[in-house]
Design an enzyme around this catalytic site. Structure first.
Site, PDB file in Angstrom:
ATOM      1  N   SER A   8       0.958  -1.179   0.140  1.00 15.92           N
ATOM      2  CA  SER A   8       0.177  -0.119   0.009  1.00 15.92           C
ATOM      3  C   SER A   8       0.851   1.152  -0.224  1.00 15.92           C
ATOM      4  O   SER A   8       1.678   1.628   0.797  1.00 15.92           O
ATOM      5  CB  SER A   8      -0.914  -0.017   1.328  1.00 15.92           C
ATOM      6  OG  SER A   8      -1.519   1.270   1.450  1.00 15.92           O
ATOM      7  N   HIS A  33      -1.021  -1.281  -4.318  1.00 17.61           N
ATOM      8  CA  HIS A  33      -2.563  -0.996  -3.317  1.00 17.61           C
ATOM      9  C   HIS A  33      -2.616   0.424  -3.369  1.00 17.61           C
ATOM     10  O   HIS A  33      -1.540   1.030  -2.670  1.00 17.61           O
ATOM     11  CB  HIS A  33      -2.756  -1.886  -2.136  1.00 17.61           C
ATOM     12  CG  HIS A  33      -4.131  -1.674  -1.383  1.00 17.61           C
ATOM     13  ND1 HIS A  33      -5.272  -2.390  -1.849  1.00 17.61           N
ATOM     14  CD2 HIS A  33      -4.502  -0.775  -0.468  1.00 17.61           C
ATOM     15  CE1 HIS A  33      -6.288  -1.933  -1.213  1.00 17.61           C
ATOM     16  NE2 HIS A  33      -5.791  -1.051  -0.192  1.00 17.61           N
ATOM     17  N   ASP A  35      -4.796   3.638  -1.842  1.00 15.44           N
ATOM     18  CA  ASP A  35      -5.807   4.088  -0.994  1.00 15.44           C
ATOM     19  C   ASP A  35      -6.618   5.452  -1.070  1.00 15.44           C
ATOM     20  O   ASP A  35      -5.627   6.259  -0.942  1.00 15.44           O
ATOM     21  CB  ASP A  35      -5.489   3.817   0.639  1.00 15.44           C
ATOM     22  CG  ASP A  35      -5.126   2.504   1.071  1.00 15.44           C
ATOM     23  OD1 ASP A  35      -6.207   1.618   1.003  1.00 15.44           O
ATOM     24  OD2 ASP A  35      -4.069   2.237   1.223  1.00 15.44           O
ATOM     25  N   MET A  37      -9.120   8.151   0.066  1.00 12.98           N
ATOM     26  CA  MET A  37      -9.563   8.489   1.146  1.00 12.98           C
ATOM     27  C   MET A  37     -10.442  10.038   1.055  1.00 12.98           C
ATOM     28  O   MET A  37      -9.402  10.911   0.590  1.00 12.98           O
ATOM     29  CB  MET A  37      -8.937   8.493   2.477  1.00 12.98           C
ATOM     30  CG  MET A  37      -8.346   7.109   2.905  1.00 12.98           C
ATOM     31  SD  MET A  37      -7.421   7.123   4.212  1.00 12.98           S
ATOM     32  CE  MET A  37      -6.571   5.359   4.064  1.00 12.98           C
ATOM     33  N   HIS A  66      -8.540   1.130  -3.923  1.00 13.25           N
ATOM     34  CA  HIS A  66      -9.433   0.962  -2.785  1.00 13.25           C
ATOM     35  C   HIS A  66     -10.128   2.232  -2.612  1.00 13.25           C
ATOM     36  O   HIS A  66      -9.386   3.192  -1.804  1.00 13.25           O
ATOM     37  CB  HIS A  66      -8.641   0.368  -1.463  1.00 13.25           C
ATOM     38  CG  HIS A  66      -9.352   0.184  -0.325  1.00 13.25           C
ATOM     39  ND1 HIS A  66      -8.570   0.040   0.882  1.00 13.25           N
ATOM     40  CD2 HIS A  66     -10.778   0.098  -0.210  1.00 13.25           C
ATOM     41  CE1 HIS A  66      -9.822  -0.272   1.823  1.00 13.25           C
ATOM     42  NE2 HIS A  66     -10.789  -0.081   1.240  1.00 13.25           N
ATOM     43  N   MET A  68     -12.334   4.569  -0.336  1.00 19.26           N
ATOM     44  CA  MET A  68     -12.915   4.845   0.838  1.00 19.26           C
ATOM     45  C   MET A  68     -13.503   6.299   0.708  1.00 19.26           C
ATOM     46  O   MET A  68     -13.091   7.274   1.220  1.00 19.26           O
ATOM     47  CB  MET A  68     -11.907   4.871   1.971  1.00 19.26           C
ATOM     48  CG  MET A  68     -11.501   3.460   2.280  1.00 19.26           C
ATOM     49  SD  MET A  68      -9.900   3.078   2.977  1.00 19.26           S
ATOM     50  CE  MET A  68      -8.787   3.329   1.903  1.00 19.26           C
ATOM     51  N   MET A 137     -11.540  -6.040   5.265  1.00 21.77           N
ATOM     52  CA  MET A 137     -10.750  -5.170   6.123  1.00 21.77           C
ATOM     53  C   MET A 137     -10.281  -5.966   7.542  1.00 21.77           C
ATOM     54  O   MET A 137     -11.309  -6.135   8.130  1.00 21.77           O
ATOM     55  CB  MET A 137     -11.547  -3.957   6.418  1.00 21.77           C
ATOM     56  CG  MET A 137     -11.826  -2.994   4.969  1.00 21.77           C
ATOM     57  SD  MET A 137     -10.178  -2.507   4.473  1.00 21.77           S
ATOM     58  CE  MET A 137      -9.418  -1.702   5.536  1.00 21.77           C
ATOM     59  N   ASP A 175      -6.717  -6.514   4.145  1.00 27.15           N
ATOM     60  CA  ASP A 175      -6.211  -5.382   4.115  1.00 27.15           C
ATOM     61  C   ASP A 175      -6.148  -4.700   5.435  1.00 27.15           C
ATOM     62  O   ASP A 175      -7.025  -4.393   6.251  1.00 27.15           O
ATOM     63  CB  ASP A 175      -6.890  -4.283   3.322  1.00 27.15           C
ATOM     64  CG  ASP A 175      -6.246  -2.767   3.202  1.00 27.15           C
ATOM     65  OD1 ASP A 175      -5.367  -2.798   3.610  1.00 27.15           O
ATOM     66  OD2 ASP A 175      -6.981  -2.104   2.583  1.00 27.15           O
TER      67      ASP A 175
HETATM   68  C1  DX5 Z   1      -6.499   1.416   5.795  1.00 26.68           C
HETATM   69  C2  DX5 Z   1      -6.158   1.183   4.187  1.00 26.68           C
HETATM   70  C3  DX5 Z   1      -4.911   0.256   4.247  1.00 26.68           C
HETATM   71  C4  DX5 Z   1      -3.706   0.702   4.674  1.00 26.68           C
HETATM   72  C5  DX5 Z   1      -2.756  -0.517   5.009  1.00 26.68           C
HETATM   73  O1  DX5 Z   1      -7.486   2.142   5.563  1.00 26.68           O
HETATM   74  O2  DX5 Z   1      -7.195   0.696   3.458  1.00 26.68           O
HETATM   75  O3  DX5 Z   1      -4.704  -0.050   2.597  1.00 26.68           O
HETATM   76  O4  DX5 Z   1      -2.797   1.637   3.702  1.00 26.68           O
HETATM   77  O5  DX5 Z   1      -1.655  -0.192   5.868  1.00 26.68           O
HETATM   78  P1  DX5 Z   1      -1.022  -1.055   7.046  1.00 26.68           P
HETATM   79  O6  DX5 Z   1      -0.573  -2.481   6.208  1.00 26.68           O
HETATM   80  O7  DX5 Z   1       0.032  -0.363   7.463  1.00 26.68           O
HETATM   81  O8  DX5 Z   1      -2.134  -1.531   8.053  1.00 26.68           O
HETATM   82 ZN    ZN Z   2      -6.531  -0.427   1.618  1.00 26.75          ZN
END
Ligand code: DX5
Ligand code: ZN
Length: 218
Positions: A8, A33, A35, A37, A66, A68, A137, A175
């Protein structure tokens, strides 16, 4: 039994993003990956289209996006155009899940649905045949570096059971809070893709950590 590792980039060094993406290109990670947000669905804001485009420019790996984000349907085509190969949405972020999955697939991207720690696998029963990916998750979404929620291992088994009993070809991705310490139990429970942010980018040797996660069950 080998697994796909999806580092990620939330935990990458954004001042040296090209360097970090090139490190991933040289590693055994098959996916990256990404993310997204929005500060509304989750309390944090990460980054958007320009950063995805910049990553896409420097890699041929699978860009695993991903979302969010509330009402993510507003952006499927734009994420696809920016380079997404897989687009995953949260069950709670859309009103009409079946329709949203079809909309993702219409862009040509693979479609995934993410389940928060409090969301049971059973919410996917009516759409599992449409899905390319189920994202379990293993932390509450919003931040990297959180502690792994151990109930997630059973959730992976439940997802595996649903997928096999329905003949779905969906992959199971997990994840949050994943590293060399817990990768083996997730692979044995049926995980196909493991996301790792902090474990990879916080490592003294990220490429070795990726390799260790990938081969954790051998
Ligand atoms: C959290 C994200 C993850 C995050 C994982 O909301 O969806 O993808 O980057 O990071 P680690 O591996 O550090 O928990
Ligand atoms: Zn993620």
């Amino acid at each position: 039994m080998s697994v796909i590792v999806a580092p990620s980039v939330l935990s990458a060094d954004f001042g040296n993003l090209q360097r970090d993406v090139e490190m991933l290109n040289n590693s055994e990670a098959e996916w990256i990956h990404i993310d997204i947000m929005d500060g509304s669905y989750v309390p944090n804001i990460s980054f958007g289209f320009p950063v995805l485009k910049a990553i896409r420019k420097h890699t041929k790996k699978v860009c695993d996006v991903h979302l969010m984000v509330v009402q993510p349907e507003r952006y499927f085509q734009e994420f696809r155009d920016a380079g997404a190969d897989v687009i995953t949405i949260h069950h709670e972020a859309v009103t009409h899940l079946d329709s949203a999955i079809h909309q993702i697939k219409a862009t040509g991207a693979k479609a995934g649905v993410a389940l928060n720690p409090s969301t049971p696998v059973s919410v996917l029963k009516e759409v599992i045949h449409l899905l390319d990916l189920v994202l379990v998750m293993s932390v509450n979404p919003g931040f990297g570096g959180q502690k792994f929620i151990s109930n997630s291992v059973q959730k992976v088994r439940d997802a595996n059971e649903l997928i096999h009993s329905t003949g779905s070809s969906a992959l199971i991705e997990v994840d949050g809070g994943i590293g060399t310490n817990n990768a083996k139990q997730l692979i044995e429970a049926g995980a196909n893709v493991l996301v790792a942010g902090n474990a990879v980018f916080g490592s003294d040797d990220p490429m070795l950590t990726i390799q260790q996660i990938k081969n954790a069950a051998e």
